[in-house]
Design a protein around this motif. Sequence first.
Motif, mmCIF file in Angstrom:
data_model
loop_
_atom_site.group_PDB
_atom_site.id
_atom_site.type_symbol
_atom_site.label_atom_id
_atom_site.label_comp_id
_atom_site.label_asym_id
_atom_site.label_seq_id
_atom_site.Cartn_x
_atom_site.Cartn_y
_atom_site.Cartn_z
ATOM 1 N N ARG A 69 -2.079 6.715 2.178
ATOM 2 C CA ARG A 69 -1.560 5.299 2.374
ATOM 3 C C ARG A 69 -2.936 4.694 3.382
ATOM 4 O O ARG A 69 -3.660 3.592 3.117
ATOM 5 C CB ARG A 69 -0.440 5.204 3.297
ATOM 6 N N TYR A 70 -3.320 5.632 4.273
ATOM 7 C CA TYR A 70 -4.562 5.382 5.040
ATOM 8 C C TYR A 70 -5.792 4.831 4.057
ATOM 9 O O TYR A 70 -6.406 3.979 4.138
ATOM 10 C CB TYR A 70 -4.752 6.457 5.869
ATOM 11 N N LEU A 71 -6.069 5.841 2.972
ATOM 12 C CA LEU A 71 -7.051 5.760 2.113
ATOM 13 C C LEU A 71 -6.872 4.625 1.299
ATOM 14 O O LEU A 71 -7.976 3.665 1.067
ATOM 15 C CB LEU A 71 -7.254 6.887 1.278
ATOM 16 N N VAL A 72 -5.947 4.319 0.774
ATOM 17 C CA VAL A 72 -5.390 3.174 0.117
ATOM 18 C C VAL A 72 -5.895 1.583 0.707
ATOM 19 O O VAL A 72 -6.332 0.859 0.402
ATOM 20 C CB VAL A 72 -4.078 2.934 -0.645
ATOM 21 N N ARG A 73 -5.442 1.603 1.981
ATOM 22 C CA ARG A 73 -5.816 0.396 2.759
ATOM 23 C C ARG A 73 -7.138 0.395 3.316
ATOM 24 O O ARG A 73 -7.617 -0.587 2.962
ATOM 25 C CB ARG A 73 -4.697 0.446 4.149
ATOM 26 N N ILE A 74 -7.882 1.283 3.635
ATOM 27 C CA ILE A 74 -9.206 1.502 3.694
ATOM 28 C C ILE A 74 -9.887 0.805 2.346
ATOM 29 O O ILE A 74 -10.815 -0.110 2.430
ATOM 30 C CB ILE A 74 -9.774 2.913 4.181
ATOM 31 N N ALA A 106 0.793 -1.065 0.026
ATOM 32 C CA ALA A 106 -0.042 0.020 -0.156
ATOM 33 C C ALA A 106 0.951 1.274 0.038
ATOM 34 O O ALA A 106 0.441 2.283 -0.486
ATOM 35 C CB ALA A 106 -0.936 -0.104 1.137
ATOM 36 N N ASN A 107 2.196 1.186 0.504
ATOM 37 C CA ASN A 107 2.936 2.179 0.455
ATOM 38 C C ASN A 107 3.289 2.611 -0.906
ATOM 39 O O ASN A 107 3.310 3.896 -1.111
ATOM 40 C CB ASN A 107 4.446 1.992 1.273
ATOM 41 N N MET A 108 3.673 1.771 -1.622
ATOM 42 C CA MET A 108 3.952 2.007 -3.133
ATOM 43 C C MET A 108 2.651 2.677 -3.904
ATOM 44 O O MET A 108 2.620 3.628 -4.722
ATOM 45 C CB MET A 108 4.469 1.051 -3.679
ATOM 46 N N ARG A 109 1.488 1.741 -3.703
ATOM 47 C CA ARG A 109 0.371 2.370 -4.442
ATOM 48 C C ARG A 109 -0.191 3.728 -3.996
ATOM 49 O O ARG A 109 -0.714 4.326 -4.888
ATOM 50 C CB ARG A 109 -0.821 1.169 -4.186
ATOM 51 N N ALA A 110 0.108 3.937 -2.834
ATOM 52 C CA ALA A 110 -0.311 5.350 -2.419
ATOM 53 C C ALA A 110 0.530 6.318 -3.104
ATOM 54 O O ALA A 110 0.273 7.510 -3.395
ATOM 55 C CB ALA A 110 -0.025 5.563 -0.828
ATOM 56 N N VAL A 121 -7.661 -2.176 -8.205
ATOM 57 C CA VAL A 121 -6.369 -1.793 -7.072
ATOM 58 C C VAL A 121 -6.542 -0.475 -6.678
ATOM 59 O O VAL A 121 -6.384 0.601 -7.611
ATOM 60 C CB VAL A 121 -5.117 -2.467 -7.973
ATOM 61 N N PRO A 122 -6.758 -0.127 -5.760
ATOM 62 C CA PRO A 122 -6.901 1.372 -5.302
ATOM 63 C C PRO A 122 -5.396 2.070 -5.303
ATOM 64 O O PRO A 122 -4.398 1.417 -4.792
ATOM 65 C CB PRO A 122 -7.254 1.303 -3.825
ATOM 66 N N VAL A 123 -5.244 3.034 -5.781
ATOM 67 C CA VAL A 123 -4.221 4.030 -5.987
ATOM 68 C C VAL A 123 -4.248 5.242 -5.217
ATOM 69 O O VAL A 123 -5.169 5.903 -5.788
ATOM 70 C CB VAL A 123 -3.613 4.038 -7.728
#
Lengths: 172, 410
Positions: free
Chosen positions: B273-278, B235-239, B262-264
């Motif tokens: 990162r928070y939004l991506v993981r949620i 998720a760190n990278m996707r964020a 895949v949320p980005v």
Amino acid sequence: MDNQTVLVQIQAAFPATITEIDERHGDLKLRISRESLLAVMQWLRDHAELQYTFLESVTGVDYLGRDPRFEVVYHLFSFRHFHRLCLKVGAPEADPVVPSLTGLFPTANWQEREAYDLLGIEFSDHPALQRILMPDDWIGHPLRKDVPLGYEEVAFTFNQDRIYAHKPFAKE
Amino acid sequence: MSTLTIPSPQDLVAPAQRGERESMVLNMGPHHPSTHGVLRLVVDLDGETVVDVAPDVGFLHTGIEKTMESKTYQKAVVLTDRMDYLAPLSNNLSYVLAVEKLLECEIPERAQTARVLLTELTRIGSHLVWLGTHALDLAAMSVFLYAFREREQILDIFELVSGARMMTSYFRVGGLAYDLPADFSPTVQLFLDGFGRNIDEYEDLLTNNPLWLERTVGVGAITADNAIALGLTGANMRAAGVSYDMRKMVPYIGYETYDFEVPVGKNGDIYDRYLVRIAEMRQSRKIAYQALERLQHMPSGDYVTHDRKIAPPPKHEITHSMESLIHHFKLWTEGFKPPIGDAYSAIESPRGIHGTYIVSDGSPKPYRVHFRAPSFINLQALPHMARGRYLADLVALIASMDPVLGEVDR
């Protein structure tokens, strides 16, 4: 992008470096010479078409009794083609040194330190080639095949004098 | 490129000891409530601003890779649970897939579908621990209690299928350890039905909370190029805006047949990162529903490969068939022997790319096992993200990267 396309391009650019090609399990694994490692890696990273920009994993294997004894295994990944490429480099026991990739891929830093710490493979031009997982005063490299699994007796007050007498750091 | 350097602790301690610097070198950890485990950080501080930070790891090193060399392939599964103890089933899967690649064996559809369902539940459970502890570090106590309430339900499901809440060892080479129990489907259904509302609850508490935004928006931002260079994954990278996911790029266990996104993120900061993981938790729920639906149409009992050289025969066969008895005996006394060679397989664990490199010398024990542990490699990005931020942001940064120290040190 399939294995053959990648292989043909690498062979065209580096005709003499690939010493072994393995395509089992659908993965492309190439053995290359130690001297050409940096040039090949840089070429793969900066290639406009292939774009292996991501160094996924660096690790070492100790093939005791074989020559070269050590092998460093790199896995590169291309976010453009979703293709993974495995490169292997041998390093003999007398001279277990492989060029460091930290200049090309900063992510190699800790992974190379780990390979150095656990296997004793040295990476030339690494900015800080120190132990990372084992204690700083540890002697030897535990993942080598000539290191037995071994057990450490736990030191308590009643037996620590006897245990520490066998430890190298107690003699300083 | 110089901002991507990773100092070692001695680089910061030695000049301070010689009195060459005016800044203060502070030791944080190894025992510190907000380092999420036994992580030591040497922080070079100018007032409250972080000049540099050097992570020091290895306090939890247990030699898992070395120990595995003395276990048979099947027994070594147990050790994988102990690495990333918040996502044991993802570790199981990564290892098991590498061995199965060496063996080239067929896995029944039911086992693969159960693997998808359980790893997605693992992802939700792991993200819940991240969410709870992250919010707790930033002084939002109630989120922690909510998140652990739901995580308990997931652990109950793990207990139902494997008998263990955390150290499951449920995925074995060839399939699953045992078949899914009869009340598995209704239990998972109940959890998934309620969980959609639960995610809304977390979002109500945090997403627009001014205090949360203050601490997270714009903090620890990293660009996509730097994230790739430092090997940051998950998720760190996707964020940071890299749309990558092993489940989409190199699909395994049939992920290509599931419908999910895949949320980005955009900025690569803590808030993204928070939004991506949620968003990932919502996607995991979606995948889990699809897998559950498929499982209900599959006959039970088909949970492990039929190759008797890899998986033991069922109990009732052993009493009737001499051949089955021999297979059973050989498997439990010696184990199976993969052909000579090496294999690498990578999955998308809750923390990023979890890879397993395995070398077989033709014996029943692995010659060498190496794990590409995402937490270990992600942690290298900490100095880059923390420089120039406040010390309090460092705490938020560690939590947002979601490292598990058991996996960092192995």
